[in-house]
Write an enzyme that holds these catalytic residues in place. Structure first.
Site, short mmCIF file in Angstrom:
data_model
loop_
_atom_site.label_atom_id
_atom_site.label_comp_id
_atom_site.label_asym_id
_atom_site.label_seq_id
_atom_site.Cartn_x
_atom_site.Cartn_y
_atom_site.Cartn_z
N LYS A 125 0.82 -1.23 0.00
CA LYS A 125 0.00 0.00 0.00
C LYS A 125 0.85 1.27 0.00
O LYS A 125 0.62 2.16 -0.81
CB LYS A 125 -0.91 0.05 1.23
N THR A 126 1.80 1.34 0.93
CA THR A 126 2.58 2.58 1.07
C THR A 126 3.39 2.85 -0.20
O THR A 126 3.42 3.98 -0.70
CB THR A 126 3.52 2.50 2.29
N GLU A 169 -3.74 6.17 1.14
CA GLU A 169 -3.48 4.79 1.52
C GLU A 169 -4.66 4.34 2.37
O GLU A 169 -5.07 5.05 3.29
CB GLU A 169 -2.17 4.71 2.31
#
Length: 457
Positions: A125-126, A169
């Site tokens: 995600k990041t 995110e």
């Protein structure tokens, strides 16, 4: 007051108090609301550079949680770590002041944007949110951004822009992303994780399907065609889906080549060449992340040039294979990987870089995850040339299951257990030699080990 809608309260001139305002996604929230003309106050357990920054903007922050801190507030927003027993939350309930979760506030904010790009998934995600940010910045769309880590391009984990695009995110833990309103929802992959909250994989899949279903009819879901759990989750979905994958999907990679561990490839969109990408981050998992970011960009009608230039400029997010420096000729990197799948991707990428030895100092994150995924951790942690295990980072938990990193060490031949981080540092000092890649890995405070090593060199 449970029926109150936060959207009625997010307005210029309204007074909001943020409990845990110094947190990684609370501080940008405070800044966004402050810039939108709201009157913001906050509290946190300790002073920090973040707290000082907020004060410099004219946001008063109290240190310590006390009932009187909420005086004058019309609503209270809390981070997930703050419970009803907190004196400020208790006081808000007693006074009939509505209490909202951080994710609800972000959800309300994103309703004001034409494009709300939300990146979800068990892993990546990041990095993918960071890649999307690079692309949207290269397209000069002036986005507002919220990332769960630090991105060097921004100098922080967030950005308050003036364009009509917000990039977030989006985390499944505690179903927090179900407060969001994505116009483009990205699902990178789905695995059994956060089993202190979810019952099992099916429960996790149910949460991701509910997230996908929050996309409007004219929105888009971007999904990983290579991930069986993701495709299973989206079976029968009526909303339009744009898929990506290494060799299958609407957006895929072709002519993939590697130079010193770094990938170059063509991005193919529905059979046609879209652009050519050269990444500055290693690993096949980052090729997938880049394809997801490219697919999201296509969904937002971004130019091929912005995708190419944005990805070329990306050199990693903070704590994502982040170079810390050298010690005795060994290169020291830090990574946030805390799930066996992430560890596997990290170690596979590290193997391609040509070091003589990979030394991995791993700090497991939470007792429940360590117990639930014990066998997977053992399997993956046999891969490095040297594995050092720091004690489990408790995070939000109490160790009532009696598990220790020592249990992992007993199952991994040649590995070593260290009860404290200074012991980990001391052991790495003894081991380090030229040609080594030293990795400090985990979602807790293991990164401080690499930082103290590098300081001493």
């Amino acid at each position: 007051m449970a029926s109150a809608d936060i959207h009625d309260y997010i307005a210029p001139g309204r007074r909001a108090h943020l409990v845990g305002i110094g947190g990684v996604s609370m501080s940008p929230l405070a800044e966004v609301l402050h810039k939108a003309g709201m009157v913001i106050t906050g509290s946190d357990m300790r002073n920090s550079a973040t707290v000082e920054h907020l004060r410099s903007l004219g946001i008063p922050v109290a240190i310590g949680h006390r009932a009187e801190n909420i005086q004058g507030a019309e609503l209270v927003i809390r981070t997930a770590a703050v419970h009803d027993s907190n004196p400020e939350i208790a006081a808000a309930h007693a006074q009939g002041i509505p209490v909202f979760e951080r994710a609800q506030a972000w959800g309300s904010i994103m309703r004001g944007y034409k494009n709300a790009l939300c990146i979800s998934g068990t892993h990546g995600k990041t990095t993918t949110t960071s890649m999307c940010t690079h692309i949207i910045m290269a397209a000069q769309m002036d986005p507002t951004v919220m990332i769960g880590g630090t991105l060097p391009l921004l100098g922080s984990g967030y950005r308050v822009g003036h364009g009509d695009t917000i990039i977030l995110e989006s985390c499944e833990y505690c179903n927090s992303f179900l407060s969001f309103f994505p116009t483009v929802a990205v699902i990178l992959n789905i695995e059994a994780d956060h089993l202190d909250f979810f019952k099992d994989l099916e429960d996790v899949e149910h949460s991701f399907r509910a997230f996908a279903d929050r996309v409007p009819e004219n929105g888009l879901i971007v999904a990983n065609a290579d991930d069986a759990n993701t495709m299973h989750t989206l079976e029968g979905e009526a909303r339009p889906i744009l898929t990506f994958g290494l060799e299958q999907g609407d957006v895929q990679a072709a002519s993939l080549t590697w130079e010193k561990g770094l990938p170059s490839f063509d991005v193919i969109y529905r059979g046609e060449l879209f652009t050519h990408v050269t990444l500055r981050v290693p690993g096949e998992h980052n090729v997938k992340n880049a394809l997801a970011a490219a697919a999201a960009a296509i969904a937002l009608a971004v130019s091929p040039e912005a995708v190419r230039d944005g990805l070329a400029a990306f050199r990693g997010a903070g704590r994502r294979f982040e170079h810390k420096g050298t010690y005795h000729g060994a290169e020291v990197y830090d990574d946030y990987a805390h799930h066996p799948g992430e560890l596997q991707a990290l170690l596979s990428a590290a193997r391609t870089l040509g070091y003589e030895r990979i030394i991995c100092a791993f700090q497991p994150h939470t007792y429940t995850r360590t117990k639930a995924l014990f066998d997977d951790f053992v399997r993956v942690l046999k891969e490095p040339d040297v594995t050092i295990l720091a004690e489990i980072f408790a995070a939000r938990e109490v160790n009532d299951i009696g598990i220790s990193s020592r249990d992992l060490a007993e199952q991994i031949p040649g590995s070593e257990y260290c009860a404290t981080l200074p012991e980990v540092t001391a052991r790495l000092k003894e081991l380090a030699r030229p040609g080594d890649l030293i990795l400090t890995v985990g979602a807790g405070d293991i990164f401080t080990v690499g930082e103290s090593l590098v300081r001493e060199s």
